[in-house]
Design a protein around this motif. Structure first.
Motif, PDB file in Angstrom:
ATOM      1  N   GLY A  26     -34.003  -6.812 -18.551  1.00  0.00           N
ATOM      2  CA  GLY A  26     -33.730  -8.221 -18.800  1.00  0.00           C
ATOM      3  C   GLY A  26     -32.678  -8.423 -19.875  1.00  0.00           C
ATOM      4  N   LEU A  27     -32.758  -7.659 -20.938  1.00  0.00           N
ATOM      5  CA  LEU A  27     -31.785  -7.800 -22.022  1.00  0.00           C
ATOM      6  C   LEU A  27     -30.419  -7.216 -21.657  1.00  0.00           C
ATOM      7  CD1 LEU A  27     -34.135  -7.233 -25.057  1.00  0.00           C
ATOM      8  CD2 LEU A  27     -32.866  -9.308 -24.526  1.00  0.00           C
ATOM      9  N   LEU A  28     -30.395  -6.213 -20.787  1.00  0.00           N
ATOM     10  CA  LEU A  28     -29.123  -5.608 -20.368  1.00  0.00           C
ATOM     11  C   LEU A  28     -28.478  -6.352 -19.195  1.00  0.00           C
ATOM     12  CD1 LEU A  28     -30.068  -1.830 -20.634  1.00  0.00           C
ATOM     13  CD2 LEU A  28     -28.455  -3.066 -22.091  1.00  0.00           C
ATOM     14  N   ALA A  29     -29.170  -7.321 -18.620  1.00  0.00           N
ATOM     15  CA  ALA A  29     -28.650  -8.056 -17.461  1.00  0.00           C
ATOM     16  C   ALA A  29     -27.252  -8.637 -17.680  1.00  0.00           C
ATOM     17  CB  ALA A  29     -29.631  -9.152 -17.044  1.00  0.00           C
ATOM     18  N   PRO A  30     -26.920  -9.150 -18.876  1.00  0.00           N
ATOM     19  CA  PRO A  30     -25.578  -9.713 -19.058  1.00  0.00           C
ATOM     20  C   PRO A  30     -24.432  -8.717 -18.823  1.00  0.00           C
ATOM     21  CG  PRO A  30     -27.019 -10.467 -20.822  1.00  0.00           C
ATOM     22  CD  PRO A  30     -27.776  -9.427 -20.037  1.00  0.00           C
ATOM     23  N   ILE A  31     -24.705  -7.420 -18.971  1.00  0.00           N
ATOM     24  CA  ILE A  31     -23.644  -6.436 -18.708  1.00  0.00           C
ATOM     25  C   ILE A  31     -23.753  -5.854 -17.299  1.00  0.00           C
ATOM     26  CG2 ILE A  31     -23.227  -5.873 -21.127  1.00  0.00           C
ATOM     27  CD1 ILE A  31     -24.781  -3.196 -20.566  1.00  0.00           C
ATOM     28  N   GLY A  32     -24.748  -6.300 -16.535  1.00  0.00           N
ATOM     29  CA  GLY A  32     -24.868  -5.898 -15.134  1.00  0.00           C
ATOM     30  C   GLY A  32     -25.417  -4.502 -14.908  1.00  0.00           C
ATOM     31  N   LEU A  33     -26.124  -3.952 -15.899  1.00  0.00           N
ATOM     32  CA  LEU A  33     -26.689  -2.612 -15.750  1.00  0.00           C
ATOM     33  C   LEU A  33     -28.191  -2.631 -15.985  1.00  0.00           C
ATOM     34  CD1 LEU A  33     -24.139  -0.409 -17.744  1.00  0.00           C
ATOM     35  CD2 LEU A  33     -24.246  -0.757 -15.276  1.00  0.00           C
ATOM     36  N   THR A  34     -28.873  -1.676 -15.369  1.00  0.00           N
ATOM     37  CA  THR A  34     -30.286  -1.444 -15.661  1.00  0.00           C
ATOM     38  C   THR A  34     -30.369  -0.463 -16.822  1.00  0.00           C
ATOM     39  OG1 THR A  34     -30.467   0.473 -14.207  1.00  0.00           O
ATOM     40  CG2 THR A  34     -30.871  -1.713 -13.210  1.00  0.00           C
ATOM     41  N   ILE A  35     -31.554  -0.324 -17.379  1.00  0.00           N
ATOM     42  CA  ILE A  35     -31.733   0.646 -18.467  1.00  0.00           C
ATOM     43  C   ILE A  35     -31.457   2.067 -17.969  1.00  0.00           C
ATOM     44  CG2 ILE A  35     -34.240   0.814 -18.138  1.00  0.00           C
ATOM     45  CD1 ILE A  35     -32.200   1.251 -21.434  1.00  0.00           C
ATOM     46  N   ASN A  36     -31.799   2.362 -16.729  1.00  0.00           N
ATOM     47  CA  ASN A  36     -31.517   3.703 -16.193  1.00  0.00           C
ATOM     48  C   ASN A  36     -30.012   3.968 -16.154  1.00  0.00           C
ATOM     49  OD1 ASN A  36     -34.237   4.224 -15.827  1.00  0.00           O
ATOM     50  ND2 ASN A  36     -34.229   3.487 -13.732  1.00  0.00           N
ATOM     51  N   GLN A  37     -29.249   2.992 -15.694  1.00  0.00           N
ATOM     52  CA  GLN A  37     -27.795   3.145 -15.633  1.00  0.00           C
ATOM     53  C   GLN A  37     -27.183   3.212 -17.030  1.00  0.00           C
ATOM     54  OE1 GLN A  37     -27.201  -0.377 -13.283  1.00  0.00           O
ATOM     55  NE2 GLN A  37     -26.857   0.806 -11.408  1.00  0.00           N
ATOM     56  N   PHE A  38     -27.642   2.323 -17.908  1.00  0.00           N
ATOM     57  CA  PHE A  38     -27.138   2.309 -19.275  1.00  0.00           C
ATOM     58  C   PHE A  38     -27.408   3.645 -19.962  1.00  0.00           C
ATOM     59  CE2 PHE A  38     -27.635   1.504 -23.818  1.00  0.00           C
ATOM     60  CZ  PHE A  38     -26.432   0.882 -24.111  1.00  0.00           C
ATOM     61  N   SER A  39     -28.593   4.180 -19.760  1.00  0.00           N
ATOM     62  CA  SER A  39     -28.969   5.461 -20.354  1.00  0.00           C
ATOM     63  C   SER A  39     -28.055   6.590 -19.865  1.00  0.00           C
ATOM     64  CB  SER A  39     -30.425   5.777 -20.016  1.00  0.00           C
ATOM     65  OG  SER A  39     -30.780   7.034 -20.517  1.00  0.00           O
ATOM     66  N   LEU A  40     -27.681   6.551 -18.591  1.00  0.00           N
ATOM     67  CA  LEU A  40     -26.775   7.581 -18.071  1.00  0.00           C
ATOM     68  C   LEU A  40     -25.377   7.446 -18.682  1.00  0.00           C
ATOM     69  CD1 LEU A  40     -27.799   7.879 -14.327  1.00  0.00           C
ATOM     70  CD2 LEU A  40     -28.274   9.459 -16.215  1.00  0.00           C
ATOM     71  N   LEU A  41     -24.909   6.218 -18.871  1.00  0.00           N
ATOM     72  CA  LEU A  41     -23.619   6.036 -19.549  1.00  0.00           C
ATOM     73  C   LEU A  41     -23.693   6.601 -20.963  1.00  0.00           C
ATOM     74  CD1 LEU A  41     -22.400   2.426 -18.592  1.00  0.00           C
ATOM     75  CD2 LEU A  41     -21.848   4.607 -17.493  1.00  0.00           C
TER      76      LEU A  41
END
Length: 135
Positions: A26-41
């Motif tokens: 929910g908090l990462l929604a503004p950047i269009g990523l899920t926590i799983n995707q963000f974690s991989l970045l």
């Protein structure tokens, strides 16, 4: 025990994981990523150029799950494959878009961390690390 609750450790851990994932997503929604995707970045930012096997070992994910999560990141331009044509192993790295999005997402991720710590308290948050280490 209240109705709808379970004594099963697995079910309760899954419920907790789903609630935590929903908070971060929910908090990462503004950047269009899920926590799983963000974690991989974030992991690729730490590793630099990495093969899927190296990234899987670093993140503790199986290659199939990892490949499935990487596909949209590649197609949307957050990552690029720098391997030579015909190479067996991919050489994945962040693109400028990936770096920029990771920087934009860090304050959102920190906000999720803070909210979870507020809910659990410092001792409860520390407990998460201890349980994860044991499992």
């Amino acid at each position: 025990m209240p109705r709808g609750k379970s004594l099963c450790y697995c079910i309760n851990l899954r419920r907790a994981a789903n609630a935590v994932t929903a908070l971060y997503d929910g908090l990462l929604a503004p950047i269009g990523l899920t926590i799983n995707q963000f974690s991989l970045l974030a992991s690729l930012s730490t590793l630099g150029t990495s093969s899927i096997s190296e990234l899987a070992a670093y993140t503790g994910l199986d290659r199939t799950t990892l490949t499935r999560t990487l596909k949209p990141l590649l197609s949307q331009g957050y990552l690029q494959d720098q391997s030579l044509p015909g190479a067996r192993n991919r050489a994945l790295c962040l693109t400028q878009r990936g770096v920029r999005t990771l920087k934009e997402g860090l304050p959102l991720w920190r906000q999720a961390q803070s909210r979870l710590e507020e809910q659990l308290g410092q001792e409860g948050a520390r407990w998460i690390y201890e349980v994860a280490e044991k499992l």
